[in-house]
Design a protein around this motif. Structure first.
Motif, PDB file in Angstrom:
ATOM      1  N   VAL A 157       0.821  -1.222   0.000  1.00 49.20           N
ATOM      2  CA  VAL A 157       0.000   0.000   0.000  1.00 49.20           C
ATOM      3  C   VAL A 157       0.855   1.273   0.000  1.00 49.20           C
ATOM      4  O   VAL A 157       1.779   1.410   0.809  1.00 49.20           O
ATOM      5  N   ILE A 158       0.545   2.157  -0.910  1.00 45.14           N
ATOM      6  CA  ILE A 158       1.132   3.505  -0.886  1.00 45.14           C
ATOM      7  C   ILE A 158      -0.006   4.493  -0.692  1.00 45.14           C
ATOM      8  O   ILE A 158      -0.968   4.522  -1.472  1.00 45.14           O
ATOM      9  N   GLU A 204      -5.549  10.775  11.280  1.00 43.94           N
ATOM     10  CA  GLU A 204      -6.365   9.823  12.046  1.00 43.94           C
ATOM     11  C   GLU A 204      -7.533   9.295  11.214  1.00 43.94           C
ATOM     12  O   GLU A 204      -7.874   8.119  11.282  1.00 43.94           O
ATOM     13  N   VAL A 205      -8.143  10.175  10.426  1.00 38.38           N
ATOM     14  CA  VAL A 205      -9.259   9.736   9.582  1.00 38.38           C
ATOM     15  C   VAL A 205      -8.749   8.808   8.470  1.00 38.38           C
ATOM     16  O   VAL A 205      -9.375   7.790   8.151  1.00 38.38           O
ATOM     17  N   GLN A 206      -7.588   9.136   7.919  1.00 33.56           N
ATOM     18  CA  GLN A 206      -6.981   8.239   6.913  1.00 33.56           C
ATOM     19  C   GLN A 206      -6.667   6.873   7.530  1.00 33.56           C
ATOM     20  O   GLN A 206      -6.853   5.823   6.890  1.00 33.56           O
ATOM     21  N   LYS A 207      -6.203   6.887   8.750  1.00 37.65           N
ATOM     22  CA  LYS A 207      -5.866   5.626   9.434  1.00 37.65           C
ATOM     23  C   LYS A 207      -7.123   4.758   9.584  1.00 37.65           C
ATOM     24  O   LYS A 207      -7.094   3.542   9.346  1.00 37.65           O
ATOM     25  N   ALA A 208      -8.217   5.389   9.938  1.00 39.68           N
ATOM     26  CA  ALA A 208      -9.478   4.641  10.065  1.00 39.68           C
ATOM     27  C   ALA A 208      -9.918   4.090   8.708  1.00 39.68           C
ATOM     28  O   ALA A 208     -10.394   2.944   8.616  1.00 39.68           O
ATOM     29  N   LEU A 209      -9.736   4.906   7.651  1.00 44.27           N
ATOM     30  CA  LEU A 209     -10.055   4.429   6.292  1.00 44.27           C
ATOM     31  C   LEU A 209      -9.235   3.191   5.954  1.00 44.27           C
ATOM     32  O   LEU A 209      -9.760   2.173   5.466  1.00 44.27           O
ATOM     33  N   SER A 267     -10.253   0.147   7.818  1.00 44.24           N
ATOM     34  CA  SER A 267     -11.516  -0.426   7.313  1.00 44.24           C
ATOM     35  C   SER A 267     -11.254  -1.406   6.166  1.00 44.24           C
ATOM     36  O   SER A 267     -12.112  -2.225   5.835  1.00 44.24           O
ATOM     37  N   GLN A 268     -10.065  -1.302   5.565  1.00 41.32           N
ATOM     38  CA  GLN A 268      -9.686  -2.238   4.498  1.00 41.32           C
ATOM     39  C   GLN A 268      -8.663  -3.259   4.995  1.00 41.32           C
ATOM     40  O   GLN A 268      -8.042  -3.975   4.200  1.00 41.32           O
ATOM     41  N   GLY A 269      -8.473  -3.274   6.325  1.00 40.01           N
ATOM     42  CA  GLY A 269      -7.546  -4.238   6.915  1.00 40.01           C
ATOM     43  C   GLY A 269      -6.084  -3.884   6.729  1.00 40.01           C
ATOM     44  O   GLY A 269      -5.202  -4.729   6.905  1.00 40.01           O
ATOM     45  N   ILE A 270      -5.809  -2.644   6.381  1.00 34.80           N
ATOM     46  CA  ILE A 270      -4.424  -2.229   6.114  1.00 34.80           C
ATOM     47  C   ILE A 270      -3.790  -1.703   7.404  1.00 34.80           C
ATOM     48  O   ILE A 270      -4.299  -0.764   8.020  1.00 34.80           O
ATOM     49  N   GLU A 271      -2.690  -2.327   7.795  1.00 36.88           N
ATOM     50  CA  GLU A 271      -2.018  -1.946   9.041  1.00 36.88           C
ATOM     51  C   GLU A 271      -0.663  -1.292   8.806  1.00 36.88           C
ATOM     52  O   GLU A 271      -0.098  -0.679   9.710  1.00 36.88           O
ATOM     53  N   ARG A 272      -0.135  -1.484   7.599  1.00 38.98           N
ATOM     54  CA  ARG A 272       1.204  -0.951   7.306  1.00 38.98           C
ATOM     55  C   ARG A 272       1.200  -0.299   5.936  1.00 38.98           C
ATOM     56  O   ARG A 272       0.499  -0.728   5.020  1.00 38.98           O
ATOM     57  N   LEU A 273       2.028   0.727   5.798  1.00 34.42           N
ATOM     58  CA  LEU A 273       2.165   1.428   4.521  1.00 34.42           C
ATOM     59  C   LEU A 273       3.550   1.169   3.944  1.00 34.42           C
ATOM     60  O   LEU A 273       4.561   1.428   4.623  1.00 34.42           O
ATOM     61  N   HIS A 274       3.571   0.686   2.727  1.00 33.38           N
ATOM     62  CA  HIS A 274       4.854   0.563   2.027  1.00 33.38           C
ATOM     63  C   HIS A 274       5.488   1.950   1.910  1.00 33.38           C
ATOM     64  O   HIS A 274       6.714   2.093   2.011  1.00 33.38           O
ATOM     65  N   ALA A 289       2.668  16.731   2.159  1.00 27.46           N
ATOM     66  CA  ALA A 289       3.941  16.409   2.807  1.00 27.46           C
ATOM     67  C   ALA A 289       3.785  16.491   4.326  1.00 27.46           C
ATOM     68  O   ALA A 289       4.331  15.667   5.067  1.00 27.46           O
ATOM     69  N   LEU A 290       3.021  17.486   4.785  1.00 27.85           N
ATOM     70  CA  LEU A 290       2.809  17.620   6.230  1.00 27.85           C
ATOM     71  C   LEU A 290       2.109  16.372   6.771  1.00 27.85           C
ATOM     72  O   LEU A 290       2.482  15.850   7.830  1.00 27.85           O
ATOM     73  N   GLN A 291       1.112  15.887   6.058  1.00 26.63           N
ATOM     74  CA  GLN A 291       0.420  14.661   6.489  1.00 26.63           C
ATOM     75  C   GLN A 291       1.378  13.471   6.476  1.00 26.63           C
ATOM     76  O   GLN A 291       1.325  12.608   7.360  1.00 26.63           O
ATOM     77  N   ALA A 292       2.271  13.453   5.477  1.00 31.73           N
ATOM     78  CA  ALA A 292       3.227  12.348   5.388  1.00 31.73           C
ATOM     79  C   ALA A 292       4.184  12.356   6.590  1.00 31.73           C
ATOM     80  O   ALA A 292       4.422  11.321   7.225  1.00 31.73           O
ATOM     81  N   TYR A 293       4.729  13.534   6.907  1.00 32.36           N
ATOM     82  CA  TYR A 293       5.603  13.625   8.099  1.00 32.36           C
ATOM     83  C   TYR A 293       4.843  13.173   9.352  1.00 32.36           C
ATOM     84  O   TYR A 293       5.370  12.474  10.212  1.00 32.36           O
ATOM     85  N   GLU A 294       3.592  13.642   9.454  1.00 35.42           N
ATOM     86  CA  GLU A 294       2.819  13.340  10.660  1.00 35.42           C
ATOM     87  C   GLU A 294       2.536  11.837  10.772  1.00 35.42           C
ATOM     88  O   GLU A 294       2.648  11.275  11.860  1.00 35.42           O
ATOM     89  N   TRP A 295       2.201  11.215   9.655  1.00 39.16           N
ATOM     90  CA  TRP A 295       2.023   9.760   9.636  1.00 39.16           C
ATOM     91  C   TRP A 295       3.274   9.052  10.163  1.00 39.16           C
ATOM     92  O   TRP A 295       3.193   8.185  11.033  1.00 39.16           O
ATOM     93  N   ALA A 296       4.422   9.435   9.626  1.00 39.78           N
ATOM     94  CA  ALA A 296       5.670   8.736   9.961  1.00 39.78           C
ATOM     95  C   ALA A 296       6.099   8.993  11.393  1.00 39.78           C
ATOM     96  O   ALA A 296       6.762   8.149  12.014  1.00 39.78           O
ATOM     97  N   SER A 297       5.717  10.158  11.936  1.00 39.41           N
ATOM     98  CA  SER A 297       6.072  10.489  13.316  1.00 39.41           C
ATOM     99  C   SER A 297       5.086   9.876  14.301  1.00 39.41           C
ATOM    100  O   SER A 297       5.472   9.348  15.350  1.00 39.41           O
ATOM    101  N   ALA A 298       3.798   9.919  13.967  1.00 40.41           N
ATOM    102  CA  ALA A 298       2.770   9.415  14.884  1.00 40.41           C
ATOM    103  C   ALA A 298       2.741   7.886  14.899  1.00 40.41           C
ATOM    104  O   ALA A 298       2.494   7.274  15.939  1.00 40.41           O
ATOM    105  N   TYR A 299       2.998   7.274  13.742  1.00 36.09           N
ATOM    106  CA  TYR A 299       2.899   5.812  13.623  1.00 36.09           C
ATOM    107  C   TYR A 299       4.135   5.247  12.931  1.00 36.09           C
ATOM    108  O   TYR A 299       4.055   4.668  11.848  1.00 36.09           O
ATOM    109  N   PRO A 300       5.295   5.396  13.594  1.00 40.15           N
ATOM    110  CA  PRO A 300       6.539   4.958  12.940  1.00 40.15           C
ATOM    111  C   PRO A 300       6.519   3.468  12.605  1.00 40.15           C
ATOM    112  O   PRO A 300       7.147   3.058  11.625  1.00 40.15           O
ATOM    113  N   GLU A 301       5.799   2.679  13.363  1.00 35.58           N
ATOM    114  CA  GLU A 301       5.761   1.224  13.126  1.00 35.58           C
ATOM    115  C   GLU A 301       4.895   0.873  11.915  1.00 35.58           C
ATOM    116  O   GLU A 301       4.926  -0.250  11.423  1.00 35.58           O
ATOM    117  N   ARG A 302       4.119   1.842  11.415  1.00 33.00           N
ATOM    118  CA  ARG A 302       3.228   1.566  10.288  1.00 33.00           C
ATOM    119  C   ARG A 302       3.747   2.134   8.962  1.00 33.00           C
ATOM    120  O   ARG A 302       3.157   1.882   7.920  1.00 33.00           O
TER     121      ARG A 302
END
Lengths: 411, 411
Positions: free
Chosen positions: B83-84, B173-178, B181-188, B197-210
């Motif tokens: 998933v990207i 957070e809303v993207q994470k819920a989306l 809902s498709q069973g996606i836990e990790r992002l390639h 880009a701001l959302q991308a940084y925030e994703w990587a900082s908030a959920y580094p394991e994902r």
């Protein structure tokens, strides 16, 4: 003796760049030194007013009367051949140097280079500056201008948008009349920043026989498409303010909210991100109002820009702002069909100062202007001004070019 | 066979950059080639809607329900590890690639790099993009978002400014819920431009394991003071429009004049003088109306910017614009006290694309962001995008980085 005075005053100017706290002491020592030569200008300025019974614009419309303010530093010599004309920028006035009284906290905008022993040496030159037509600061007690906010004697009401659109050439024509009223037929140099540079180019192109040297600062030979659009964006907030009322607001509330936002945009565009990010952080304007949590709460940089704009709006007129936008947009040296021809008429050796991080007048256009002036053999030299202020380097960092300006004026 | 298809489609993408006239032919050949592999995505997109019964913002306020649009290109594999996520910019939507139907004239904004055989290869990856909360284009039929223009079921009226302020973390957070809902836990990988880009940084900082890879484009780890002020200037025209009425306009006339001027400023600031001066000249908008002689007459560049703004304003909402300004202003990676700590939480190797002539996100801040990510040993590589579009190089010139993006995704 003269040399030692010059040297000292140059040092004083440098100190005053370094620290505001030193400015008082520097000014005192400056005045002490200046008093030791009888001819030296004392740094105090008196605003004067020039009146024309009527003026017919380049477009053929008559304004009667026209009154503009002016001030001068140094003495006009008997031959009347030691004159340097200073033309002002968009939000500027004729107050290029000196102070109105000894308690005046801020000197004119180019005080760093104008004065006894300074590059524009008042011991040698008669330096004169005038307010333009439709000057922005119509309500500043130290400004005299004629524009939409001026009472039209024929109606007894402010001109409003019945005032004819004027252009940079009109500014030049009124300055020419001012100079002629003092018997001045030739300029040792004309120098101006931004909109002042446009007036300088126009002077040298319209009256090549009268202009011996040209010093345009942070301005090109024509307003380029980027600046057309930028000026359009500057005008928008005023036009959006319901109080603007298509320019008819002199009997009601002026469009101050719009005017403030227009002025804020000018301040922002005339600077650069290098300045903003070196000067501010992400602090809030008010510690009790988190801008991330309240729609109307602001950050410190917003507050500062709003405060600057508010102070400027107090003495400014919204219609004058829009007329200046039009005058600047219309500018092509020579006001003819071809920029190339307009610049080709310039015979004066030109010293062109600019800033590579200017976001108002693109450096590419300024370099091309120099190349076009040079194309027929007229000397044109480019000098860059460094600093993190973008366009404003031309006003705030002018002392960097002081030595070159001094020698250019002596060549 | 696969290789030859990849090669051909990359060429197609290049052709479509060169000439709009070639786009139709290029698309036809693209579709012909694509049809020769069973798994290849056909370039046609269906917008879908994700709904949460309620969502509680980072600031603790509840929005019920939340609905956002999304679209995807390629197939989710069984392991759900291909998933990207693509996160969109300020004025953007989830339409990152493809066409809604075969007659659709404009594909998604990053179509140059997303598709079969392209750097974000739909033969390999499941690429998903969603509309944010308070998406600007609230009235675009292809956008689904929740914000001030959305009817609040509790009142039956649009939320207006009762809608809670949201921030970039809320978008995440809303993207994470989306995704969940498709069973996606990790992002390639997560990749986005500007606000994306701001959302991308925030994703990587908030959920580094994902987050396994991070590709922020034309955006830094925090909104710097320059951008705070720029965003403030963008908001001003809407606020000046009397129809804005403090955000309460849903039963009357919307503040379209202000919204258009705000959007015009976005277009101007997101570009660069290099583009304006290479694309336009001093032509008038109307040959019969000389802008130097009429207060309301315009130049062609003004008309073009106004036309672009008018088209965008038709589907945009003014309050959504102001909420986006707030969300962007508030951004510091991690939404904590310290940008350094927020960036230190990022573990994903980062490929950071930016433009040296960006006037929205200062390149200095982007370089410092890369240095801060690297400080604890996380890989961060900077790649510049060339072009005369300033900030917009990140959207319009993205194909320059295509090869590097392709290899980065495979590393």
């Amino acid at each position: 003796m003269h040399n030692s005075i010059s040297h000292s005053t140059v040092n004083v100017a440098r100190h005053s760049q370094c620290s505001l706290n030193l400015a008082g002491a520097a000014l005192a020592s400056f005045m002490l030194l200046a008093s030791s030569t009888a001819a030296a200008w004392d740094g105090l300025v008196e605003k004067q007013v020039f009146e024309m019974e009527e003026y017919t614009t380049v477009s053929g419309e008559t304004i009667a009367p026209v009154r503009i303010g002016w001030e001068a530093y140094g003495e006009l010599n008997e031959e009347k051949d030691n004159v340097i004309l200073i033309t002002h920028f968009f939000s500027g006035t004729s107050h290029a140097a000196g102070r109105y009284d000894e308690d005046d906290t801020a000197p004119g905008y180019w005080d760093a280079i104008i004065g006894p022993g300074k590059p524009l040496d008042t011991d040698e030159y008669y330096i004169i500056a005038s307010d333009t037509l439709v000057n922005l600061n119509a309500h500043d007690p130290n400004v005299t201008t004629t524009g939409p906010a001026t009472t039209n004697p024929e109606t007894g009401e402010p001109w409003g948008t019945d005032f004819p659109l004027v252009n940079i050439r009109d500014f030049v024509e009124v300055q020419k009349a001012l100079l002629e009223s003092q018997g001045i037929e030739r300029l040792h140099a004309v120098m101006g920043a931004s909109m002042g540079a446009l007036q300088a180019y126009e002077w040298a192109s319209a009256y090549p026989e009268r202009v011996e040297r040209l010093i345009p600062v942070i301005g090109g030979g024509a307003t380029d498409p980027w600046l057309l659009a930028t000026l359009s964006a500057w005008a928008a907030p005023i036009r959006l303010d319901a109080n603007w009322n298509e320019g008819d607001y002199y009997t009601g509330e002026p469009p101050l909210d719009g005017l403030r936002e227009s002025l804020k945009l000018v301040t922002l565009n005339a600077n650069h991100w290098q300045w903003a990010n070196a000067t501010f952080d992400r602090s809030w304007a008010n510690n009790d109002a988190n801008p991330a949590r309240e729609l109307d709460a602001r950050y410190a940089i917003e507050q500062t820009l709003d405060d600057i704009a508010e102070a400027r709006a107090e003495v400014a007129d919204a219609n004058h702002f829009l007329y200046l936008v039009k005058a600047n947009q219309a500018f092509v040296t020579g006001h003819g069909d071809s920029l190339k021809e307009g610049l080709a008429r310039i015979d004066a050796p030109s010293l062109i100062l600019y800033s590579e991080n200017d976001l108002v007048f693109a450096p590419q256009g300024i370099r091309e202007t120099a190349e076009t002036i040079e194309a027929d053999g007229t000397e044109a030299e480019l000098v860059t001004l460094e600093g993190n202020r973008g366009h404003l380097n031309g006003v705030l960092a002018i002392d960097q070019a002081g030595d070159r300006i001094r020698t250019f004026l002596a060549e």
